[in-house]
Structure formats: C-alpha cells, structure tokens
Design a protein around this motif. Structure first.
Motif, PDB file in Angstrom:
ATOM      1  N   GLY A  61      -1.507   9.155  -1.562  1.00  0.00           N
ATOM      2  CA  GLY A  61      -0.030   8.727  -2.143  1.00  0.00           C
ATOM      3  C   GLY A  61       0.388   9.303  -3.187  1.00  0.00           C
ATOM      4  O   GLY A  61       1.796   9.720  -3.329  1.00  0.00           O
ATOM      5  N   SER A 104      -8.324   6.068  -2.002  1.00  0.00           N
ATOM      6  CA  SER A 104      -7.563   5.417  -0.815  1.00  0.00           C
ATOM      7  C   SER A 104      -8.659   5.664   0.475  1.00  0.00           C
ATOM      8  O   SER A 104      -8.715   5.060   1.426  1.00  0.00           O
ATOM      9  CB  SER A 104      -6.164   5.880  -0.385  1.00  0.00           C
ATOM     10  OG  SER A 104      -5.367   5.698  -1.399  1.00  0.00           O
ATOM     11  N   GLN A 158      -1.966   1.460   0.731  1.00  0.00           N
ATOM     12  CA  GLN A 158      -1.109   2.016  -0.423  1.00  0.00           C
ATOM     13  C   GLN A 158       0.238   2.196   0.194  1.00  0.00           C
ATOM     14  O   GLN A 158       1.087   2.006  -0.805  1.00  0.00           O
ATOM     15  CB  GLN A 158      -1.805   3.327  -0.643  1.00  0.00           C
ATOM     16  CG  GLN A 158      -1.094   3.907  -1.742  1.00  0.00           C
ATOM     17  CD  GLN A 158      -1.843   5.237  -2.372  1.00  0.00           C
ATOM     18  OE1 GLN A 158      -2.628   5.778  -1.688  1.00  0.00           O
ATOM     19  NE2 GLN A 158      -1.396   5.669  -3.542  1.00  0.00           N
ATOM     20  N   ASP A 175      -5.310  -1.493  -2.357  1.00  0.00           N
ATOM     21  CA  ASP A 175      -4.815  -0.126  -2.547  1.00  0.00           C
ATOM     22  C   ASP A 175      -3.706  -0.114  -3.500  1.00  0.00           C
ATOM     23  O   ASP A 175      -2.610  -0.080  -2.837  1.00  0.00           O
ATOM     24  CB  ASP A 175      -5.099   0.814  -1.718  1.00  0.00           C
ATOM     25  CG  ASP A 175      -5.195   2.218  -1.749  1.00  0.00           C
ATOM     26  OD1 ASP A 175      -4.857   2.377  -3.047  1.00  0.00           O
ATOM     27  OD2 ASP A 175      -5.294   3.145  -1.028  1.00  0.00           O
TER      28      ASP A 175
HETATM   29 MG   LIG Z   1      -4.350   6.508  -2.797  1.00  0.00          MG
END
Ligand SMILES: [Mg+2]
Ligand SMILES: Nc1ncnc2c1ncn2[C@@H]1O[C@H](COP(=O)(O)OP(=O)(O)OP(=O)(O)O)[C@@H](O)[C@H]1O
Ligand SMILES: Nc1ncnc2c1ncn2[C@@H]1O[C@H](COP(=O)(O)OP(=O)(O)OP(=O)(O)O)[C@@H](O)[C@H]1O
Ligand SMILES: [Mg+2]
Lengths: 504, 322, 269, 487
Positions: free
Chosen positions: A145, A299, A343, A423
C-alpha cells in the motif's frame, strides 16, 4: 497579484444534500495550504472540483473555481490537469492502471517522450525521489500500500506542475517514508510550487504549510495562518479536531492465546520470500500491534492469517486447535472467528453493492441471525464506526475515503470475530474519528474479549492502543514485547521509530 | 530460474489433453456420422440405384463391417499419415491440401482486418458512449449482426459486382493457381466474412471497454492529466484484449470451417462447403479427415487463447497461475 | 441532445413493445393462414396481400404474423440456454482459479471439445438423436456455449482477484452469490452483447435446420428469410420484412438492455 | 402482375452457327471436391458436360432419336440373347493411338466394376464378362435377358468408352476436346482435338467452371465472367438479364422435366385406384405450374417421359374437385391423413409438396409433408412407409423411366399387365411390337397408374447472344458442347 487558485462560493450537491457549501478561498502561487476536517466533510469533493471533475451523482450548483485565470468547471480547460495541477488521489490502490507496469505509468506521467535507453534511468530517478527502490517492472498489484502511494506521488511530481493537489498522500507511509515525502514537498514548495494538501496529520505538515483551512459539513469554518489555527483554533470543529483524545491504559492480558502462528514463510510466486520465520500470538482481549516500515510484509502477514495468501511454511492455531491456511478449508465458525480489514478500502467493497448489503452478508453467512434483526444490526454496526444510518443505502462510490474504511471495519465486526486483523484501518481518518474508532475497539476488547492484531505504521497509534508490540524488519520479527517497554511514552514519535529500527 | 517454466509445463499439459480430446472426438464423430440419417451409398447413387445394387456396393466398400474395426483401421492409417480414400476413390490428403490453404487464406485475411477494425470501432463507441459516433457504430453493428451472412454476401454481390461491376461476382480461380494470383477475387468473400464477424466483435469489445471506462483508475488517469489517447492506449485497450482475443480467435476458427455460405455464394474453393457436402453425402473418410484437422486446429487455437488470457491479465501472469 | 436521446430510448422501447405485441397476438390478427396461397407467387403488395406474396403465393403478412412465436420460442430459448450454460461455466472456471483449480479443466475441456466439432455436424448429430424442437434448441445452445464461456471467463479473470471477491469467498458465500452478485454485475456488459449476437445466430441456425428437413414450424422468420432470398429481386418485401423483424427485435432488445444496465445501478455495471 | 415472365425465353440460338476459334466459357453446377475426370466417378452436371465432350459413347441421342457414335450398329440376334457390335473405323484417341474393339471390351469391364462410384447399370442387361472381340472393330456381347434394342440401352445409360490399359482419370478419350487442366470443384480447361473423327469442333478452347449456388452461376454470366450457364432458377429468368448482350433461352419441348409424385400403391390408401385417381383430379396443375415453375412450363398428363420416343402425349386431366371428393368418399378415406416425403433434391420439390397439400385439403385429404434432408431422401426403408414421394424425370427413354420406378418395390405399380408390357417393350426386336407395348404401358398408367405428373418444367439457360451450337442430347441440364462456339 491575482491568486493562482481562487474558489468563490463553490457549492456542490449530491442529491439534495450539499457536500461542499459556498466555499471560498484563494491560493497564491508558491503558497502551501493544508485542508483538514472531519471524515466526510467534503475535502475530496473540493479537490476534485478544482481539477474540474465531479463524481457521479455530484452536481455543481453554484460558485466557481478559477485556476491561473481559467475556470475549471464545468469543463476543465486543456492543460489544467497534469501540466498546471498535479494530483495525488486519496486511494492509491485504485489509482494505478492495473494493466501497465509502474515504469510505464511513470514515463507517461512525465508527459514527454523518453528515449528507450534513458527510460530505466528516468524511472529509477523518479522512484528514488519518493524513497522507493527500482520497482519499475512491477505491476501495481505487486506493490504494498505504501509503495503504491509513493508511486502515485512520484507520478504527480514527474511533470513539474505549478500546483499540487494532494489528497491525504501520506496515510499509508511509515514515519521514515513520510519524512522523505514531506521533505520532497517542502523542497517543491520552496521552489515555488503551490501546495493544496488535504490531511488529518497536521503535525507533520506544520513545517511545510503556511495556512490551514478547516472544513466541516462542506463549509470552510476556519482559514488562517498555520500557527493561529493550530495553536489558537476558533471554530468548535477545529478545536475538536486538534484535541487528540485517545489514551487507553495498556494492560497485561493473560490466558491462552486465541490465535497463534509460528514459522511463517511467505513469498509471491518465485520471488524471494517476503516473510521469513514469522510467528505471533494474541490473547483474548489483547491488542497486538504489528509495526514495520512500508513494504516490509505487514499486509502479507495479515492476508496470510486471514487465509487469503498461502504461506510456504508455518503453522496456525485458533483456540488451541489447528487452523488451515487455506480459507476454503476453514469451517464457518473459523471463518467468522478470524476477520480481516484490508488496507485498501476502495477495493474491499463491491462497487455495485450498497453499504447495507455489505454489512448484511456476514450476518447471513456467518451469524445465524433472523432476517428481522438485520436492519437493527446494520444500524448498530454503522453507529459503532460513527457513521450515520442514512449511509446504509449508498454505494461505495458515494462515500468518502474515511467512510469506506469504516464500512469495511463494520463489515468485519458484523461477523462477531474472536480475532480481528486490522490493516491500517485508521489511516484515512481524522483524529477525532480515529480515536472514536480506536476507543470502540478497545471497548469491544473489554466486553467481548476480542483479540486485535493492529497493523500500523504509526507508533503513536501503536503506543496508544496496543498491549504488546511486534516489529517487523526485513521480513523477520526483530522485536517483540510489551508496548510500554518498547515505546516508552517519554520519547517523541521520531525518536521512537529511530530507536526501534536502529535496534533491529 | 526462468518464469517461462511453469507456463511451458502448462502448455505441454494442455497439448496432451488436447490430443486425448482429439482422439476421443474422432471416435465419437466416427460413430456419430454413422448414426446420421441417409446412407453414403444410396445418397451417392441417387434415384437410379436399385436397393440390391446398394447392398452389393455396401459390401464391396466394407461398410457392412463393425464400426470399431473400421475405426481401428482408419486410426492406424492416420498415424501413418494416410487420411484414407474418399468415396469417389481419391486420396483424402490431395483432396484437402489446396482447399485448406484457401480457407486459411480467407479466414486469415478476414481476421487481419477484423482485429484493428473491431478494436477501433468498439473502443471508439465505448469512449463516445451515447454520442453520435457510438449510435452510428452500435446501430450499424446491430443491424449487421441481425443480417445473416448470405444476405450480406448477396447484397454485396448485387451492388459491387452485378450493378457497379467493380469486382468479380464469383471467385473464379484458374486450375492450378492460388486465389492469391488474382487478389480481386478475394475481396468480396473476405468482405462478407469480415462484416459479419466485425459486427459481433465490435459489440463485445464496446461492452468490455465501456465497463473499463467506469473504473476508478480511469478517473484518476484523467485527473492526472493523461490525454484521452493515452488513457485508451494504455488502460482501455489492454483491459479489453483478453476478451477480444477470445472473440477474434474463435471467430477465426469458425471462419475456416464455417464459411460455407460465403464459399457457396462466391464459388470459393474452401473446405466449408466440402465439409457440408461430405456430411450430406456421407463421405466418411473426408468428414473424418476434416473433423480431425479442424479439431486439431481449433484445439491449438484454444490453447493459444487460454495463454492469451494469462499473458494479458497481469494478476494471472504474475501470480503464477500457469 | 438529451431530449433526442430520450426520444431514441422511448422509441426503442416502443418498437420493442410493438414487435412483442405483434408476435404475441400475431396469429389472431393475421388476415390469412400461414400456408394457403392467396394469389400469384411473388406478387407485390396489394389490397389482398398487404406485403405481397411469397414464392408460393402465400400472404407474407400472415406468415410474418404467424412466425414470430416459433421464432421466440425456439431461437430465444436456444440463445438463452447456450449463453447461460456457457456463461456459468466460464464464470465458474474463472472463479475456480483461486481455489479449486481442478474445476477449470473439468468445465472448460468439454467445451473445447464441442468447439472443435464443426457446428453443422453438431447440429446434425443432435437432431439425429432428438429430431424435434427440443433437439434443435439443444443443438443450437450447445454450439453457442463454448464462445460464451470463453468470453465470460476472460472477462471474469479481470475481476476475480479483487479484494471484495476475496472477502466474499472468505465469508463462505455460495457459488450463486459469488457468480451472480460479485462477478456477474461487473462483466455483464460483454455478456449481454454476446447474448444479442447468439440470438441472431440462433435464428439462422434454426432456419438452416429447416432446410435439412428439420423445421419446427412452417413460418419461422428465419425460414421466411431463407425462402425469400432467391426471389428477392422480384418481391423484396418478402425478404425485407422478416429481416427487419429480426433486426428490430435485436436492436430493440439491445437498446432496452443498455438502458436496463444503466438504470439498475445495483445489478449491472 | 409479376406472374408474367419478364420476356419469353428464346429457343437456343437456332439461327446462328458458331465460327471456328475462340474460347467458350460456361458455368455448370459442380460437385465440389467429388468431381472427377473418370467418367464413371464424377456425377455432377459439370462432370457430365465434360465427360460428354472428352469421351464418346457408342450411341447417343439426337433429339429423341438414336444416332450412332463410336459404334455403327448393334444388331441383336433374333432371340435377343446377344448382339453384334460394329465399331466406327478411323477413330483415334487423344494420345494418337487407334481405337479398337479391345478398348470397348475393357471399357465394358471397367464401367460395370462395382468399385466404380457410379457403375453402369448396363451390366444388369448385358453379360460383359462373356463379351468377345470378333475382329479389330467388332464385338459380340451376350445379354442376361432378351433385349430387343441394345443401342437404346447403350445410349441411355452412361457408357463412355475409355482407353484400354490407361487410368480413366488420365482422361484420354476420343471426343472433340481433350483436357488441358482440371481442378475439381473449380475449373476444367479443354482444348480442341484436331483429329476428332466427326470433324474438328468450333471453339478452340472451352473453360468449364463449377459453381454450386444457382444465383452464383447467373451472376457469373451477368457480370461477364462467363458466356453461358444452363439450368438457371426461374426467379432469375423472371428478373431478366441486365444487358442487351444476354438472352434467356429455353431448351424447348424435348428438354422438359416431368415434375410430380409417385404414390405408394402397395399399401392403403393408395392401394385403391380410386384414391389415386382422386389425387389426380384434386390437384390444380395450372396453379402448380404458375407457382412452382413461375409459368415456365406446362401442365403434365401424369405420365413420365415427355419428350422421349413412344411418349403418349394425351391431354392432362382437368381439376374436378367434386368428382375427386366422390372418389375419396367411395374409397372410404375421407379425412384421412397421408404423408408425402420430400426434400429439396431439386428446386421446387418442397414447394410443390406444400402446394399440393393445400390443394388436396379441398378434396378431404390431409397431406402431411415429411420434409427430410437430401441425403436421406432415397432411404429405401423410409420410402416403404410413406404414402407418396415427390419425383421428377426428364426426357429419358421410357424404358429407363419405367425400370427405375419398378426398381423400388414401393414406387413401381404392382400390375401384371403393366409388367408384361414393359418386358415385351424391352425384349422385342420388332419396332412395331415395341410401339404397341408402350401404348399398352401408358394406357395402364393413365388409367390406374400411381404417378401424378402435374407439370413439365422448362430448362432455362442464360447465354451471351453469340453463344451458338449448344445441343441437348438427353438432359437439358447438361447440354452437349461438342458443337458449340461463339458466333
Ligand atoms: Mg500494507
Ligand atoms: N457521489 C456521491 N453521491 C452522494 N454522496 C457523496 C458522493 N460522493 C461523496 N458523497 C458524500 O459527500 C460527503 C463528502 O465526501 P468527501 O469524499 O468529499 O469527504 P472527505 O472530506 O474527503 O472525507 P474523508 O476524509 O473521509 O475522505 C460525504 O459525506 C460523502 O458521503
Ligand atoms: N503480488 C506480489 N508480487 C510480488 N511482490 C509483491 C506482491 N505483493 C506485494 N509484494 C511485495 O511484497 C512486499 C511486502 O508487501 P506488503 O504489502 O505485505 O507490505 P506492507 O508491509 O503491508 O507495506 P505497506 O505499509 O506499504 O502497506 C513489498 O515489498 C511488495 O512490493
Ligand atoms: Mg477524502
């Protein structure tokens, strides 16, 4: 001197509800302004209007936005986007073209032809600016992310625009990465690029911006020099936002672990493993924070625990019984017991299903609840994440970023899990909503014995809510122990991170 | 460690499966054609043949022996490269050789035009959704789709050949030469095949592109100032390719063996008509050979089509889905 | 412009409604039977036969009015059946790529085998085993299933990896939900376009079957077209009217399904 | 109204004669890949046209009269159990070698071998295995049953003479043209054979093109890609030619094809002669001619073989619905349902069945059209179960027509008088007696027969006006081009 950007009485409505109401402000060339406000207060809508774009269902009913003498609405003049204004959207996960490699996306963002020989160099240089290694040959879905977010930033900077509109550009970044991005933006600002920076994290923009605009319910409620607004807020909304509230005493929970994982090795395809020999356990009512730099594998760990990514080695136990890695081989109770809040909230919700449907499905599949109780339960869930009940019948596209994130959280809670893996669930939330949500989670821990695995890059959050801490570095667990020991309250956030990472 | 490895394994597996499918298929068709009404001998001899003579000839040709025996013999021949002898006594291999090339040429040309045109029209219509260009393309393609190919072909002949005298009405190809020697005879057959396939491919591509154009990343690409051409080229086109390739490849395959009507209208020497006449006259060896060859070609193309989905879908390509 | 578009859509619905009504009540309002000659062959429209006569001197209008129902019953059923079966297989195959890998070959290989048999042969074989309308519907459906399956699978492969699909799998949603509610809405566009084309293809395959001696009705529109072709220069109406009928049905159905897709925001993307 | 022909077709280029030289291009219905140079293999019209100019028969037809070709005479023994075949002198093969009796003997054996896709039916009458060469130009051939006029059979059935010891697909014949190039289903290029025994032909070259689609054949001529095509659809004829350069021609009376039905007289209801008669009275012949043939033809008189020798050209029955109803009632079959088997074996088969079904409703019979595919049309078992079958016979000798019908147990009429008369016609060596036998055959058929021939269909062709010398020898669908050329 005419300002670079001038918004006058801008009004946007969705249905009959105004989401941006008579907003007026100006931005001079080279000036840096932060916009802040509660989740859903209309920040993203305003940013998009500056670029001459209205989301589906939103209409422009009055006022104007003029950038460099050109009106952005109703139709943006050519050259406005990209050339004049660089944009970083709120949702990095769904901003990148899934069919193009990162390198290609970045080269396009430069807006010029790059000779074949120079391409690799140009891409590497752009990535380096935002502190990323050479990921040019990857596709967006192969990035974490935080990496996605920085790629989007790199793309916005690639063309040297005169105005940067940044919609929460650092939410997925750890402190180190954030510091790099902030430094880069400060450089830009000094060079004369105007910044319009939407953020909840006023602390870290303080050194960059000159002014702060506070929005509430679609209106501008405060607009003034940064020191004035931050230190002497006038409006109640601003006061509220700035009194960061959440403090929960961390406890020591004893008892057998609800979830225990050991020896996890996880990799993507034939790449080198992302996680090596990672283990963790979390007890009922306990909150375990997982801390680590962007791209370290947090993640991946979350997805592995949730049964969505198959590790190549490792064992997993739920309530002392062995739990299959593969989600297909978990029983209904086991599926309900371990819930993941992902996420990327934009992708987590089906674009064509209403919030109500999203919240009802876990009730149908994972909890044998009579249908008559659905409506009430949906209301309770929305309330728990501080969302108004009227949102229930909207589609995800009609929600703000923070609202989506909270819907995803509510959906996970709907299953009545024993362990919830979160997350970065507060990254898109303003301080008030964030502390509300965290407080709610803490209450659930106490009431129902809910165990939480809280993945975050924010030591502040970790320090406030978690009981124990687990630090991931280079795909391995490098530190683990009670939060109070690892993150002494006496240190500043920067100190804490340096400290943690240096020791590992 | 090369990334091609699992893909190669996948391809090898698919080819083996395809061979098995082909073997099973040939058997089913062998038995199936047997079940078809009408008898090869009586339909060949026509009304002048007496029932007794039909019976004698059947025995002479060995058609009264069990199916399994004959299938075994045929398969043995095929493995040695002998596709058998047609009911009028010619080796099937010579019968098919030039026609297969001709059919492939026709289909190949049609596909060569189909790919860029359908992609262009489909994406354009989706991009201009609801505007004039879309209306013209959508209704045009719908209209074309509703017309059977023989009507389209007949209309083209009437206008371009009979009335305007621009092109030859029938594809007369001198004995001993290939259609390529007279490219003008290819125009109308290719055009007829193309128009019908084009309408279909355009519609599917338009729909796929319209879906993509509503995706959030398109919105973001636009907001960050990418030109429309760039958006189309780098995001929309790649997203429709997996679906479009299926349509193109399968249309192409069906054009090789299924251009019966077009071949008939233009007298084009391909295998489509041969297949139909052979099925109707019960010329088993020819049907067998054609099914085998078309089947092999189709299965190969299908493997390619599957690989195309993997190659063109980033998540599958990188996820080691092979 | 907007007004014009509105008109077009209303027009589409109206035409669709008119064609449907004609199909439904056609046999009742037809001036003649579908089979009885009412004048010389290939006569042009006149008071006796409003659309003229066909190659046997039968009234084109009456044949048209009688022929709509069999067209809908046979061709539409076949197209729907084929597209549904193919789509289902394709979507399942795409979905199976995340978990049950074995399902993919089980679903797709038989369809590959079908695609490898020339359609005309398939048609004949089906009809030999089942020489009736059901056989015909089945045959046409079978020939169209492989392509639908592949279109569906390729389209679905683009969305199966998304987080919301993963989430639905994780909460143990049934196949019906996963296919019908998670994936289908995102890939419905191409599939609807495919269905439209399958329908038209079915009309002409059914007509072709009529010529192999397997007609299921004596005035199916497809059959009218095939019959009218040789005399098209003498009596164009006999060809144009059924062609227009099929085209209108296809156009109107597509216009309204476009519209449907646009409106029902909860169902289709 | 559009029922009138655009312009009456003209008789085949009667007034003009071809000049020597030039290339004649003609299109015929082809057989696709099944076409062959072997005269006992290819059976499509284009094959037959090609065989006719490349190979010669022993006897041929000129109009409906016999004419000697490679043979000069076939003299039967008095009991008809053998005949002496005298061959023409001075004939050479395309490769330059001399034509002899040994070639004929070899051809007899070749044509009757069952491996041939189209083995000649002559072996049913002649015992070729016992035939003997008498001298260079004479053969003696025993017969299997008494045959009074062997030349007729030798002309009526395919009996092309191929060179002994040379594969038939090499196409070495004695005809006016030799094969220069051949591609099955596409094209044959023929070159004039200068040493032809009957004098060299006119056109230097003939290009035969195969097409299967009737409209495509017409288009080829309309657009100038070809000069001539035979057997065009009536719809095309009615639409007319688009240029003054072209004309639509008819093959005339002798080139007509009888269209009709054969009723199954071996089972009810058509076992009853009244039922058969009722059908004959119940149909509207003129309406059928106007619709199915678009007026290109005339009503038939229920007898097959119009245009051939001995044909009984009596007046057709007029439609009489009342009388027909009475007969139906008398036969006790009012309201009965009968099935007529049909397939689009020839253009118009299905249409005529549909129309007849409509017409017979008026006399109280329900006809169910059993439409089948072409390949299964002549399925023997199915023929036995149907009540009627659509049928057509062109201008072939009556002997061939009636033997063909009799070959199918359910198509032939089970009638002793008929059977006896047909055998006499075959066996008798006396012309007068044969003639009487044919009168008797056709009287029986007209009186209580099972054939319903409703129309005689014209065979039309489309030609450039300067195409001359196209002859009909036997079937007009595949004319003889040996004397054709451009004027
Ligand atoms: Mg992540
Ligand atoms: N298309 C739409 N239709 C209806 N309502 C919408 C639509 N888009 C946004 N909204 C609503 O408008 C309000 C403002 O949304 P916006 O995305 O601008 O908020 P935001 O300030 O960016 O919030 P966040 O900090 O959570 O991202 C929200 O209440 C949202 O639910
Ligand atoms: N599908 C994939 N293929 C290859 N590499 C991948 C894939 N997905 C993620 N990665 C890589 O694996 C590493 C771990 O990713 P992960 O998403 O777990 O990081 P993270 O700790 O969550 O980071 P962030 O804080 O930025 O979200 C990253 O370096 C990322 O680039
Ligand atoms: Mg926002």
């Amino acid at each position: 001197m005419t300002p670079l950007l001038q918004a006058t009485d801008l009004t946007l409505v969705a249905g009959a509800r105004p989401i941006v109401e008579r907003v007026s402000f100006a931005l001079a060339a080279g000036e840096a302004v932060a916009i802040t406000g509660a989740s859903g207060s209309g920040k993203t809508s305003l940013a998009m209007a500056i670029l001459g774009h209205l989301r589906e269902g939103v209409t422009h009913t009055g006022g104007s936005v003029v950038v460099d003498g050109l009106a952005s609405l109703p139709v943006p003049p050519p050259g406005l986007r990209g050339g004049l204004i660089g944009y970083v959207g709120q949702d990095p996960g769904s901003s990148l073209n899934p069919y193009a490699r990162i390198g290609k996306t970045l080269l396009q963002a430069t807006g010029r032809r790059v000779a074949r020989r120079e391409r690799a160099g140009v891409v590497a240089a752009l990535l380096d600016r935002v502190g990323l290694p050479d990921l040019g040959t990857r596709y967006p879905h192969q990035l974490s992310g935080g990496q996605q977010q920085r790629v989007v930033m790199a793309a916005a900077l690639a063309r040297d625009p005169r105005l940067l509109v940044l919609d929460e550009p650092t939410t997925a970044l750890d402190l180190v990465a954030k510091a790099e991005v902030v430094a880069e933006l400060r450089r830009r600002s000094v060079e004369g690029v105007a910044l319009l920076w939407i953020t909840h994290d006023l602390g870290s923009v303080r050194s960059v911006v000159d002014r702060v605009i506070v929005m509430d319910g679609g209106r501008v409620v405060e607009d003034g020099p940064v020191a004035d607004v931050l230190d002497r807020p006038v409006s109640s909304a601003a006061k509220h936002l700035l009194t960061s509230a959440c403090t929960t005493a961390s406890t020591t929970v004893t008892g057998p672990p609800v979830l225990r994982a050991a020896g996890i090795v996880a990799a993507y395809g034939r790449h080198a493993p992302v996680l090596t020999d990672v283990g963790l356990d979390v007890r009922a009512g306990e909150c375990l924070a997982v801390l680590g730099a962007s791209g370290v594998g947090k993640s991946t760990l979350a997805r592995t625990l949730a049964g969505l990514h198959r590790p190549s080695a490792g064992t997993l136990m739920l309530q002392g019984e062995s739990l299959a890695w593969d989600i297909h081989r978990r029983s209904r109770a086991q599926r309900a017991a371990v819930q993941l809040v992902g996420q990327n909230p934009a992708e987590a919700l089906h674009p064509r299903q209403t919030v109500r449907t999203a919240l009802e499905r876990p009730l149908v599949r994972l909890r044998a609840l009579p249908q008559s109780e659905y409506a009430g339960e949906v209301k309770l869930l929305l309330d728990a994440v501080r969302l108004p009940a009227e949102l229930a019948d909207r589609l995800p596209g009609e929600l703000s970023g923070g609202q989506r994130q909270r819907v995803a959280l509510a959906r996970a809670l709907a299953a009545r899990p024993e362990v919830i893996v979160c997350d970065e669930i507060t990254s898109a939330l303003d301080t008030v909503t964030q502390s509300d949500v965290l407080r709610m989670l803490t209450e659930l821990r106490a009431e129902l014995g809910l165990a939480i695995v809280l993945i975050t890059h924010d030591p502040e959050v970790a320090a406030t809510v978690s009981d124990r801490l687990l630090v991931l570095t280079g795909g391995r667990v490098t530190r683990t122990g009670p939060t109070a020991e690892l993150l002494p309250p006496s240190e500043s956030p920067e100190q804490r991170v340096r400290h943690l990472l240096a020791n590992s | 460690m090369t990334t091609a490895h699992p893909v190669l394994r996948h391809v090898a597996g698919r080819l083996v499966t395809s061979l098995c499918l082909l073997a099973g298929l040939s058997f089913l068709v062998f038995v199936g054609v047997e079940l078809l009404p009408g008898d090869p001998v009586s339909s060949r001899l026509g009304p002048t043949a007496t029932p007794e003579r039909i019976a004698t000839i059947r025995a002479e040709l060995g058609l009264d022996r069990p199916v399994l025996t004959r299938y075994g013999e045929w398969l043995g021949g095929v493995l040695h490269g002998d596709l058998g002898t047609s009911s009028i006594g010619q080796p099937v291999t010579t019968l098919l050789s030039s026609r297969i090339g001709n059919s492939a040429l026709l289909a190949g040309l049609a596909i060569a035009f189909l790919v860029p045109l359908s992609l262009g029209f489909g994406v354009l219509a989706a991009w201009r959704r609801g505007r004039t260009a879309d209306r013209v393309i959508s209704s045009g393609s719908l209209l074309l789709v509703s017309l059977p190919e023989f009507v389209v072909a007949g209309f083209l002949v009437l206008v371009l050949a009979v009335t305007l005298r621009l092109l030859p009405a029938v594809s007369l190809v001198p004995a001993g030469s290939s259609p390529l020697a007279r490219p003008s005879v290819l125009v109308l057959p290719v055009l007829s095949l193309l128009l019908v396939g084009l309408a279909y491919a355009t519609r599917v591509i338009r729909a796929a592109a319209a879906t993509t154009l509503r995706a959030p990343y398109i919105e973001f690409l636009r907001l960050s100032g990418r030109s429309e051409a760039e958006v189309i080229r780098t995001a929309v086109v790649p997203s429709v390719l997996p679906v479009a390739v299926q349509v193109w490849l399968l249309t192409g395959v069906s054009m090789v063996g299924g251009a019966v009507l077009v071949e008939k209208v233009f007298g084009y020497p391909g295998i489509g008509e041969l297949l139909v006449t052979s099925v109707q006259t019960g010329d088993l060896p020819v049907v067998q050979a054609l099914v085998l060859i078309l089947g092999a070609a189709t299965l190969t193309v299908l493997v390619l089509a599957d690989l195309a989905i993997i190659a063109l879908t980033p998540r599958l390509r990188t996820g080691g889905a092979a | 412009m907007k007004r014009l578009r509105g008109w077009a859509v209303t027009g589409g619905w109206t035409v669709f409604a008119v064609v449907l009504v004609v199909i439904l009540v056609g046999p009742m309002i037809a001036p003649h039977t579908a089979t009885h000659p009412v004048g010389p062959p290939f006569s042009l429209p006149s008071g006796n036969a409003l659309l003229g006569t066909d190659h046997l001197g039968r009234d084109v209008l009456s044949r048209l009015l009688h022929g709509g129902r069999p067209l809908l019953v046979t061709s539409l059923a076949a197209a729907l059946g084929g597209t549904l079966a193919g789509t289902l297989a394709g979507l399942l195959a795409a979905l199976a790529s995340s978990g049950r890998r074995w399902l993919e070959p089980v679903l797709m290989r038989p369809l590959d085998a079908i695609a490898a048999v020339p359609p005309i042969l398939l048609l004949l074989l089906c009809l030999t085993v089942m020489p009736n309308r059901t056989g015909l519907i089945l045959a046409v459906a079978i020939t169209s299933a492989p392509l639908s399956a592949r279109v569906a699978r390729a389209a679905a492969a683009q969305v199966t990896g998304r987080a919301h699909v993963e989430n639905a799998i994780a909460r143990g949603e049934s196949w019906t939900w996963l296919l019908g509610r998670e994936i289908l809405p995102l890939v419905a566009g191409p599939l609807l376009a495919d269905l439209g084309v399958r329908f038209v293809a079915a009309v002409y395959l059914v007509a072709a079957a009529g010529f192999l001696g397997l007609s299921t009705s004596d005035s199916d529109w497809g059959l009218l077209i095939v019959e009218a072709l040789p005399g098209a220069a003498l009596q164009p109406w006999a060809l144009l009217m059924p062609v227009a009928g099929v085209a209108l049905l296809a156009v109107a159905a597509n216009l309204s399904s476009d519209r449907l897709a646009h409106r029902s925001r909860g169902l289709l993307a | 109204s559009s029922a009138e022909p655009a312009a009456a077709p003209v008789r085949a280029g009667a007034a003009i004669t071809p000049r020597t030289g030039g290339t004649l291009r003609a299109v015929f219905t082809g057989g696709g890949a099944t076409e062959s140079l072997d005269p006992f293999a290819g059976g499509s019209p284009v094959d037959l046209v090609r065989h006719d100019v490349v190979f010669d028969s022993l006897f041929t037809f000129r109009g409906n009269e016999l004419a000697p070709a490679l043979a000069e005479s076939a003299v039967p023994a008095a009991n008809g159990r053998s005949f002496l075949l005298k061959l023409r002198e001075g004939v050479v093969w395309h490769d330059g070698s001399k034509f002899t009796a040994r070639d004929v003997l070899a051809s007899f054996q070749y044509m009757s071998a069952p491996q041939r896709p189209y083995p000649s039916e002559l072996s049913a009458y002649f015992d070729f295995s016992a035939a003997k060469v008498v001298d260079e130009l004479t053969l003696s051939v025993p017969t299997r049953q008494a045959v009074g006029d062997p030349a007729l059979l030798l002309a009526a059935f395919p009996a092309k003479i191929v060179k002994s010891g040379v594969t038939a697909t090499k196409a070495i014949g004695t005809g006016p043209y030799r094969v220069e190039a051949f591609a099955a289903g596409r094209e044959t290029r023929l070159k004039k054979f200068e040493q032809y025994w009957n004098g060299p032909a006119y056109a230097d070259e003939i290009v035969l093109t195969s097409l299967t689609d009737p409209q495509a054949k017409v288009n080829a001529v309309l657009t100038g890609q070809s000069d001539y095509t035979a057997d065009i659809p009536y719809t095309s004829a009615k639409t007319g030619a688009n240029s003054n350069d072209l004309e639509i021609r008819t093959a005339g009376d002798l080139g007509r094809v009888g269209f009709g039905f054969v009723l199954n007289a071996t089972k009810a209801p058509f076992r009853d002669p009244r039922a058969r008669k009722a059908v004959r009275l119940g149909i509207d012949r003129q309406a059928l001619v106007d619709s199915v043939l678009l007026g290109y033809g005339r009503p038939g008189n229920d007898l097959f073989g119009a245009g051939s020798k001995y044909f009984d050209a009596r007046e057709p029955l007029a439609r009489n619905v009342d009388e027909a109803r009475k007969l139906v009632r008398a036969a006790g079959i009012e309201g009965a349902t009968v099935t007529f088997r049909t397939a689009e074996y020839e253009i118009g088969y299905n249409a005529s069945t549909q129309l007849v079904a409509e017409q017979l409703k008026d006399i109280g019979l329900t006809v169910k059209a059993d439409v089948v595919g072409v390949p299964e049309f002549f399925d023997v078992k199915a023929l036995g179960q149907t009540d009627g079958i659509v049928f057509s016979i062109g201008a072939i000798p009556l002997l061939v027509a009636y033997t063909r019908l009799a070959a199918y147990p359910t198509l032939g009429l089970p009638d002793n008088q008929l059977r006896a008369a047909v055998s006499t016609a075959l066996a008798s060596t006396d012309e007068k007696q044969r003639q009487r036998a044919w009168v008797s055959v056709q009287t029986v058929m007209a009186d209580r027969g099972n054939t319903v021939v409703w129309g005689l269909a014209d065979t039309l062709s489309l030609a450039r006006k300067n195409v001359a010398g196209v002859e009909v020898r036997g079937q007009a669908k595949y004319p003889y081009l040996g004397k054709a050329g451009l004027a």
